[in-house]
Structures are given as structure tokens and as C-alpha cells.
Design a protein around this motif. Sequence first.
Motif, PDB file in Angstrom:
ATOM      1  N   SER A 112     -23.128  17.448  15.898  1.00  0.00           N
ATOM      2  CA  SER A 112     -23.675  16.724  17.020  1.00  0.00           C
ATOM      3  C   SER A 112     -25.392  16.836  17.112  1.00  0.00           C
ATOM      4  CB  SER A 112     -23.301  17.773  18.068  1.00  0.00           C
ATOM      5  OG  SER A 112     -21.662  17.666  18.093  1.00  0.00           O
ATOM      6  N   ASP A 155     -31.229  22.213  22.385  1.00  0.00           N
ATOM      7  CA  ASP A 155     -31.892  21.376  21.485  1.00  0.00           C
ATOM      8  C   ASP A 155     -31.665  21.684  19.938  1.00  0.00           C
ATOM      9  OD1 ASP A 155     -33.801  18.788  22.007  1.00  0.00           O
ATOM     10  OD2 ASP A 155     -34.548  19.771  20.430  1.00  0.00           O
ATOM     11  N   HIS A 156     -31.812  20.742  19.444  1.00  0.00           N
ATOM     12  CA  HIS A 156     -31.500  20.730  17.830  1.00  0.00           C
ATOM     13  C   HIS A 156     -32.826  21.856  17.168  1.00  0.00           C
ATOM     14  CE1 HIS A 156     -30.501  20.319  13.845  1.00  0.00           C
ATOM     15  NE2 HIS A 156     -31.618  19.776  13.425  1.00  0.00           N
ATOM     16  N   THR A 187     -17.158  22.112  23.778  1.00  0.00           N
ATOM     17  CA  THR A 187     -18.084  22.040  24.532  1.00  0.00           C
ATOM     18  C   THR A 187     -17.713  21.177  25.734  1.00  0.00           C
ATOM     19  OG1 THR A 187     -18.966  20.119  23.254  1.00  0.00           O
ATOM     20  CG2 THR A 187     -19.922  22.519  22.678  1.00  0.00           C
ATOM     21  N   VAL A 245     -27.562  19.343  17.333  1.00  0.00           N
ATOM     22  CA  VAL A 245     -27.735  20.143  18.624  1.00  0.00           C
ATOM     23  C   VAL A 245     -27.934  21.735  17.864  1.00  0.00           C
ATOM     24  CG1 VAL A 245     -26.730  19.097  20.277  1.00  0.00           C
ATOM     25  CG2 VAL A 245     -25.449  21.102  19.457  1.00  0.00           C
ATOM     26  N   LYS A 296     -23.526  17.892  23.486  1.00  0.00           N
ATOM     27  CA  LYS A 296     -25.129  17.698  24.049  1.00  0.00           C
ATOM     28  C   LYS A 296     -25.865  18.843  24.655  1.00  0.00           C
ATOM     29  CE  LYS A 296     -24.871  13.226  24.253  1.00  0.00           C
ATOM     30  NZ  LYS A 296     -23.621  13.089  23.092  1.00  0.00           N
ATOM     31  N   PRO A 297     -27.306  18.994  24.231  1.00  0.00           N
ATOM     32  CA  PRO A 297     -27.885  20.109  24.794  1.00  0.00           C
ATOM     33  C   PRO A 297     -27.721  20.512  26.325  1.00  0.00           C
ATOM     34  CG  PRO A 297     -29.399  18.673  23.784  1.00  0.00           C
ATOM     35  CD  PRO A 297     -28.213  18.055  23.848  1.00  0.00           C
ATOM     36  N   ASN A 298     -27.443  21.889  26.562  1.00  0.00           N
ATOM     37  CA  ASN A 298     -27.126  22.470  27.954  1.00  0.00           C
ATOM     38  C   ASN A 298     -25.429  22.262  28.095  1.00  0.00           C
ATOM     39  OD1 ASN A 298     -29.713  22.884  28.701  1.00  0.00           O
ATOM     40  ND2 ASN A 298     -29.868  20.612  29.265  1.00  0.00           N
ATOM     41  N   ASP A 299     -24.757  21.589  27.202  1.00  0.00           N
ATOM     42  CA  ASP A 299     -23.430  21.746  27.333  1.00  0.00           C
ATOM     43  C   ASP A 299     -22.972  23.062  27.467  1.00  0.00           C
ATOM     44  OD1 ASP A 299     -22.953  19.062  27.668  1.00  0.00           O
ATOM     45  OD2 ASP A 299     -22.024  18.775  25.608  1.00  0.00           O
ATOM     46  N   ASN A 325     -19.925  15.446  19.563  1.00  0.00           N
ATOM     47  CA  ASN A 325     -20.651  14.609  20.892  1.00  0.00           C
ATOM     48  C   ASN A 325     -21.032  15.866  21.858  1.00  0.00           C
ATOM     49  OD1 ASN A 325     -20.499  11.700  20.240  1.00  0.00           O
ATOM     50  ND2 ASN A 325     -18.429  11.894  20.545  1.00  0.00           N
ATOM     51  N   GLY A 359     -19.463  19.371  29.621  1.00  0.00           N
ATOM     52  CA  GLY A 359     -20.791  19.178  30.462  1.00  0.00           C
ATOM     53  C   GLY A 359     -20.642  20.264  31.611  1.00  0.00           C
ATOM     54  N   THR A 410     -16.662  17.444  25.289  1.00  0.00           N
ATOM     55  CA  THR A 410     -17.708  16.659  24.503  1.00  0.00           C
ATOM     56  C   THR A 410     -17.541  16.753  22.931  1.00  0.00           C
ATOM     57  OG1 THR A 410     -19.426  18.270  24.619  1.00  0.00           O
ATOM     58  CG2 THR A 410     -19.204  16.587  26.523  1.00  0.00           C
TER      59      THR A 410
END
Lengths: 349, 349
Positions: free
Chosen positions: A254, A321-322, A298, A256, A165-168, A163, A300, A234
Motif C-alpha cells: 500500500s 505516511d510512507h 485497515t 504506507v 491509506k495514511p490515517n486508516d 489500498n 477508513g 481498504t
Amino acid sequence: MLENKNQERTSIENLGEFELINHLTKGFELNHKSTVKGIGDDAAILDHEGQKTIVSTDLLVEGVHFDLSYMPLKHLGYKSVIVNLSDIYAMNSIATQITVSIAVSNRFPLEALEEFYAGVATACKVYGIDLIGGDTTSSNKGMLISVTALGVSNTENIVYRSNAKPNDLLVVSGDLGGAYLGLQVLEREKEVFKVNPNNQPDLDPYSYIVERQLKPEARKDIVELLEKLEVRPTAMIDISDGLSSEILHLCKESTVGCNLFEDKIPLDPTVISSAEEFQMDSTMIALSGGEDYELLFTIGQDDFTKIKGNPNLTIIGHMTDHSEGIHLVTRANEKIPITARGWNSFNGD
Amino acid sequence: MLENKNQERTSIENLGEFELINHLTKGFELNHKSTVKGIGDDAAILDHEGQKTIVSTDLLVEGVHFDLSYMPLKHLGYKSVIVNLSDIYAMNSIATQITVSIAVSNRFPLEALEEFYAGVATACKVYGIDLIGGDTTSSNKGMLISVTALGVSNTENIVYRSNAKPNDLLVVSGDLGGAYLGLQVLEREKEVFKVNPNNQPDLDPYSYIVERQLKPEARKDIVELLEKLEVRPTAMIDISDGLSSEILHLCKESTVGCNLFEDKIPLDPTVISSAEEFQMDSTMIALSGGEDYELLFTIGQDDFTKIKGNPNLTIIGHMTDHSEGIHLVTRANEKIPITARGWNSFNGD
């Protein structure tokens, strides 16, 4: 080589399997309310009272995962438990029970097995774990250990690998590379010992990294710390195979990408000096070394202030981003793709 | 010797550990609602919804527990699961999940591991089990398998070894001694094969006992039958080490004595004829042979009419006061004390 081997020896050959397991496990106490029945029937019984049960298992093979010429059996018992607990903590869960099975040659004296179980007992005591089962059998050659760890968690606390996420922010506990360099020191001393058995090695300058190899700890304290800080990662994984391999797992599960910053990777001074001595690159060791059993997770960006400045935690990068891929950003500000260099037990033996 | 060994061989050495485990387990489905997360994270997650979790684990070592010269890998995978499920059924519980770990030499081709996992998959399908985890690693020599089985039960259904009462009836499922005699047949054929590799053994007359050795079943059906008959055993154990050893366990844990009647011990005709051929005593084989994976249990006399005449169950004796001791009552009506002759893996190897 580091132990007095001239100890009393009691043959295990004529003890029955049940007598043997009873003898080895008689000092263990059951402390968890959730342990309804431990050793002594066809199976153990647990009552996790509606919470989730977490299960992880590992095999440790002599000559592949450990070398008895420098691994004291008590440390081996301790480490066998630790590597499994680490997987439970990596789910942000509480480890509660273990089973420990061993296969050994019947030339192993009872005293050697007692040493091994003393290490298991110490780990159980330190981490608050009930030993609930296991199997003891002979092997034709070498020692093999199989541990299954069980834990408990509420659904809302469990953290998967999937889980992020980009920017985590990417965070790691403790420091990296020590266990691998400790192994290099021990391997070097083994070679010296082969040439001159009377040589007494001075391992003092290496005590931190040797201990990281022989007596690692699992980061139960980090799971507790995160709860206290009210930080829910996350995604999370433990570092058993090396940082690069674990980052790849997190990114894959995830979907990412990641930027890992070389200058942020936490290294103990002993790791830096020993890497120089062995003419190895300390970043490569942290990326590929393995066996550090730190937690990689990771969070937030909102949680940044909660962990900022905590001496147990280091922010080493961030997720992207992936499509941006998975990169190490070097001290020279170059971006190098991260590839799996985690340890593969099927290679080179 | 019973298989075509000239098969395609793909090296496992260059597959990563994760690729390997993914490849081997990709065909497995998760069917239990209680399996929240299977393979693919640091640990598996189970939700037994307030019921008890039952846990049992076993190690199987090449050269000690199995011989690959006559044990096809698919059968070995099947049997590895069965021996663990049997322990869960012996608690009168439902087996739901397993972890399977293996250590093999990297000279094992991928196809061999696929065969092993095909057997695991068949057992999982037949018994309704989810494969939720495991470990795959190399060994320096030989193959080793570690399985942990998990199950579920309500408190009121769990049957321990410890609640048999004097005058309870002693009951066994199926028949005994077949697995041990099957092993004797296979060992004999192995010796013949060593002398004349072109010899094609005719195992037809021994198919029942050879199958009992190579592809045993666990008695899930008996747990279901007992529920249907509304019979709740007072104590239960599975027969992995031989009838005498298991009776001693029941008596010790329940603090009772026992009279076992020789003429009641259920024997298949193939067991009787093969025992004669090998000049062995069939009672001794049933008492000491092991690996039959039948269920041995005690019931109150009130339940006699419920099981009377059932072809799956045989009343072989009754429990007595502890002070009366544990005896075999022979066909000649002599009482002989029963002593442990169960198989001890630390002896004789």
C-alpha cells in the motif's frame, strides 16, 4: 502420543489409485450450484457465473509444517483446509471449492487416510466447501499435503493488500500468539513423552492454545460480519506468518507507514500466562508467532463507529505516511522499527 | 549424469520465502485478460466472464515420478506444467492459468530452482499460460511438485469421459509407448554410469523416446485441430497411465464396451526397435506404459470422413454395447479382455 495407535490397518498398496481416491472421497457431497463437475473426470468444472474466481494454494510438509507425533490426522485434514480457506477470506471473498492432494508412504494404512479425509470432510461441512479434485500418490518418506482453494466474489467486494491509506485504522480479529504457544506446549510434552512414555500429560490448562495450534479456524465469520456492518476494508491479509510480517506486507503493497500499539494487541489470558511460564515475551510471540489465521485489515476512519466495541475486532494501530516508517509503539511509549520475523520454512531445518 | 553439476551455488536458506518466490517468478508475464491478479496477494483472481472454469491438479514426487539423476531440472519444470495442461485439454478446453508449488531441501541451491522455473516459464510461453500463484517450502528429503491448472470453456464444448456410444470410433493422437521406453533407456544408462562414471552415453539413436520421457508435450494442437475440423468428440481422456487403463475409464464412465485392434495402435519406429532391444512386447508397452500424454477420444461414425487420413490421428477401434465387454483384438484375430495395467504409484516402491 495423544491417540490410541493400536488400530486396524488395511494396506493401501494393493488398492489402485482410482479405487483409493474413490473410497476416500465417496462420502463428500457437492452442494454449490457453481460446482458443475467434481471428482471423476480429467478435471473439475466450475461455473462462477460471471463473478471473479479466487485461487490460492499451499503446501504442508511433515517435519516442517506439522509433526504427526502430536498432530492427529483428523485435525491435520481439518487444518489443511482451514489454512487455504483463510487466504480466500483474506480477499473478502467466499470460499466455495477445494482440491486436496496427498503424498504418503505406502506404509500408511487406509485407516490413517480415512482419518485425514474425515477432517477434510468436517472442514468442508463447517465452511460449506465442495471437494472437487485432488491427487493421491506415494512418497518415499513423510507425508505431504497440497491444497488449492477456490472462491468467488464480485469485483466491488474484493479487498487487496494494496489500498491502505495514511490515517486508516489497523484492525485485527480474535487474538494472537495462541497457535505458537500451543506448539511450544506440544513440543514440551513430546520431550517428556520421549523420557517417560507412560506419562499422561494434563493439557487442560492449555486447551485454548493447543486447540489454536491443532484445530485453527478461518475467519469466514468476520467476512460475513463486515458485510453486515457495511464495512469494506481498504486492505486485508490473513495472519499466517505473524503480525509483524503481515503488517510489513500491507505497508509495502500500500506504500504506507504504520504505528502499531503494543498495549492494544489482543492476547488471551492463557497466552499471557503460558508466555510467562515459557519465559517468553508475549508481544514478541504475537509479532512473530504465526499460524493464528486471524484477519488483519485497515478501514477508513469513517467506519470507526461501525466496528467500535465489537468483541471480535480490535483496533491495534493506524497507518501513516510512507515516510514515517513502520513502528511498534511500546507500553513505555518508545517507537521501535518493525522488522520481518515471520516464520521462514527454509531456516533452521 | 547428463548435466554439468559444477555450477555456482547460492544458498536459499537465508532468502525469505517471499523474496524467493518473487525472485523465481519475476520474469513471468501475465497475458490472459482473464488473469485479474496473479502472484502477490493472498490469492489470485480470475475472470472467466461467464464461461466455465476447468480445474485439475497433480503431485509429482522425486523417486516416484521422476529421478533427478537423469531428469534435468529445466525439463522437470516443463514436464510438471505439461502433465497438468494435458488434463485441461482432455476436457476439450483451453488451459489459461497454473499455480506451481514446490517443496525442496534447503540444500538445493538457488540456481537449481532457477533452472526448474526456467522450464516452467518455457512451458507457459509455448502453451500461452499465466503463472498465477504457488508456494515454495522446504522438505526434509527429496523434491515434490504440486501443480494446479485452470482452463476455460463454453458448456457446449466440454467433453467428458461419459458420453461415448456403441459404434463410436476410438481415436488416439500421436503414437504410444515412447515415454515408457525412453525411461528404460535412461534407467539403463544410469546403471552403466554407476559402474563407470566416465562413460559418455550415446543417446542419439534413442533421442525420440528419451525426449518423450524428459520433455513431453500436451496436445493443445489436437483440441485446436478438432475445432477446425468441426469434430466434437463424444468422450475424451488423456493417456497418462497407459492405453488400457484409459480405455477402461472411458468404457466405465460411458457404460459401453470396446474393441481395440492391436494392428492399429500407432507406434514410432524407435519404439518398435527399442522394444525388441529390451525384449519387450510393444503392444504391452503401449497398453501399460503411460506418460505419453496423447489424447484418446471417441467420435460418431458421421465424423469419420473429417478425420480420415489425418496424420495426427489414428482410429484404433470402436465402442460396442456394454454387454460385449472390453477387448484387444490381436493380430492373430484373437479377442483378449483388457484389464487395468496402468501404473500404480503405491506398488513396488
